[in-house]
Design an enzyme around this catalytic site. Structure first.
Site, PDB file in Angstrom:
ATOM      1  N   HIS A 130      41.762  26.603  23.232  1.00 44.52           N
ATOM      2  CA  HIS A 130      43.087  26.444  23.614  1.00 44.52           C
ATOM      3  C   HIS A 130      44.479  26.612  23.143  1.00 44.52           C
ATOM      4  O   HIS A 130      45.775  26.761  23.776  1.00 44.52           O
ATOM      5  CB  HIS A 130      43.017  24.542  23.634  1.00 44.52           C
ATOM      6  CG  HIS A 130      44.182  23.901  24.478  1.00 44.52           C
ATOM      7  ND1 HIS A 130      44.050  23.669  25.769  1.00 44.52           N
ATOM      8  CD2 HIS A 130      45.637  23.582  24.138  1.00 44.52           C
ATOM      9  CE1 HIS A 130      45.300  23.086  25.890  1.00 44.52           C
ATOM     10  NE2 HIS A 130      46.094  22.828  24.870  1.00 44.52           N
ATOM     11  N   GLU A 131      44.614  25.818  21.603  1.00 44.86           N
ATOM     12  CA  GLU A 131      45.872  26.592  20.970  1.00 44.86           C
ATOM     13  C   GLU A 131      45.766  28.240  20.843  1.00 44.86           C
ATOM     14  O   GLU A 131      47.110  28.423  20.964  1.00 44.86           O
ATOM     15  CB  GLU A 131      45.548  25.868  19.390  1.00 44.86           C
ATOM     16  CG  GLU A 131      45.450  24.701  19.694  1.00 44.86           C
ATOM     17  CD  GLU A 131      46.388  23.890  20.611  1.00 44.86           C
ATOM     18  OE1 GLU A 131      47.641  24.259  20.414  1.00 44.86           O
ATOM     19  OE2 GLU A 131      46.247  22.231  20.623  1.00 44.86           O
ATOM     20  N   HIS A 134      47.403  29.005  23.805  1.00 41.49           N
ATOM     21  CA  HIS A 134      48.808  29.238  23.829  1.00 41.49           C
ATOM     22  C   HIS A 134      49.747  29.671  22.902  1.00 41.49           C
ATOM     23  O   HIS A 134      50.719  31.523  22.925  1.00 41.49           O
ATOM     24  CB  HIS A 134      49.414  27.354  23.052  1.00 41.49           C
ATOM     25  CG  HIS A 134      49.171  27.409  23.420  1.00 41.49           C
ATOM     26  ND1 HIS A 134      49.577  27.180  25.276  1.00 41.49           N
ATOM     27  CD2 HIS A 134      48.853  25.395  23.592  1.00 41.49           C
ATOM     28  CE1 HIS A 134      49.282  25.324  25.414  1.00 41.49           C
ATOM     29  NE2 HIS A 134      48.816  24.669  24.884  1.00 41.49           N
ATOM     30  N   CYS A 146      39.818  23.836  33.270  1.00 45.19           N
ATOM     31  CA  CYS A 146      39.848  24.992  32.445  1.00 45.19           C
ATOM     32  C   CYS A 146      40.757  25.035  31.149  1.00 45.19           C
ATOM     33  O   CYS A 146      41.127  23.537  30.725  1.00 45.19           O
ATOM     34  CB  CYS A 146      40.883  25.907  33.369  1.00 45.19           C
ATOM     35  SG  CYS A 146      41.854  27.480  31.829  1.00 45.19           S
ATOM     36  N   CYS A 168      43.418  32.032  34.258  1.00 40.31           N
ATOM     37  CA  CYS A 168      44.112  32.179  32.414  1.00 40.31           C
ATOM     38  C   CYS A 168      43.619  33.231  32.574  1.00 40.31           C
ATOM     39  O   CYS A 168      43.784  33.768  31.692  1.00 40.31           O
ATOM     40  CB  CYS A 168      43.729  30.972  31.998  1.00 40.31           C
ATOM     41  SG  CYS A 168      44.899  29.813  32.701  1.00 40.31           S
TER      42      CYS A 168
END
Length: 173
Positions: A130-131, A134, A146, A168
């Protein structure tokens, strides 16, 4: 792409391995794991008894040599007015952080017992992906399955899949 994982504090080998494997699997990238670093001086907020997440991102950005760098720590982190964060990254930046501190609790707030290592490992994998997402320009996704979906509780982390949804994934490629 090279992603550097910078352990900050005492991060167990299996956690580092899970983080590395998740990044390689989802982003098909090279991953390097650094030697552990000390917690950044000045990161601790005595009034909150927590650490400032930004300080860990700055450390990862300074010591990491990868295109993307992520600090991995067992410490409890916060960001601005949020009570806590599992992780933090700046959109399109090169640094980020994941805290395992609150990923060890069960969905009802207590500590997991049966299968806790597996559940904990799944959470670490999801948050690290996730990070880094970004830092690759991905914002939060509306798809609750997701890995890029915003998840302020472990219950919501548990609902997510350990990979990007089709939409994504296309944005990253």
């Amino acid at each position: 792409m090279l992603v550097d994982i910078v352990p900050v504090g005492e991060v167990p080998a299996p956690v580092k391995r899970q983080a590395s494997d998740a990044l390689q699997s989802v982003y098909d990238c090279d991953v390097s794991v650094h030697e552990p670093r000390e917690i950044p001086s000045g990161a601790y907020d005595e009034g909150r008894s927590q650490y400032r997440a930004e300080e860990f991102i700055e450390l990862a950005s300074r010591v990491g040599r990868g295109e993307k760098n992520i600090a991995l720590t067992p410490e409890d982190l916060f960001y601005r007015r949020r009570n806590y964060v599992f992780g933090l990254a700046y959109l399109d930046g090169n640094g980020s952080v994941v805290s395992t501190y609150r990923l060890q609790t069960s969905s009802d707030g207590g500590f997991s017992e049966r299968g806790s290592d597996e559940i904990f490992g799944d959470r670490v994998r999801k948050e690290i992906v996730h990070e880094i997402g970004h830092t690759l320009g991905l914002e939060h996704c509306d798809n609750k399955r997701c890995v890029m979906n915003f998840s302020p509780t472990v219950r919501e982390v548990d609902v997510k899949e350990p990979h990007l949804c089709g939409s994504c994934s296309r944005r990253v490629r």
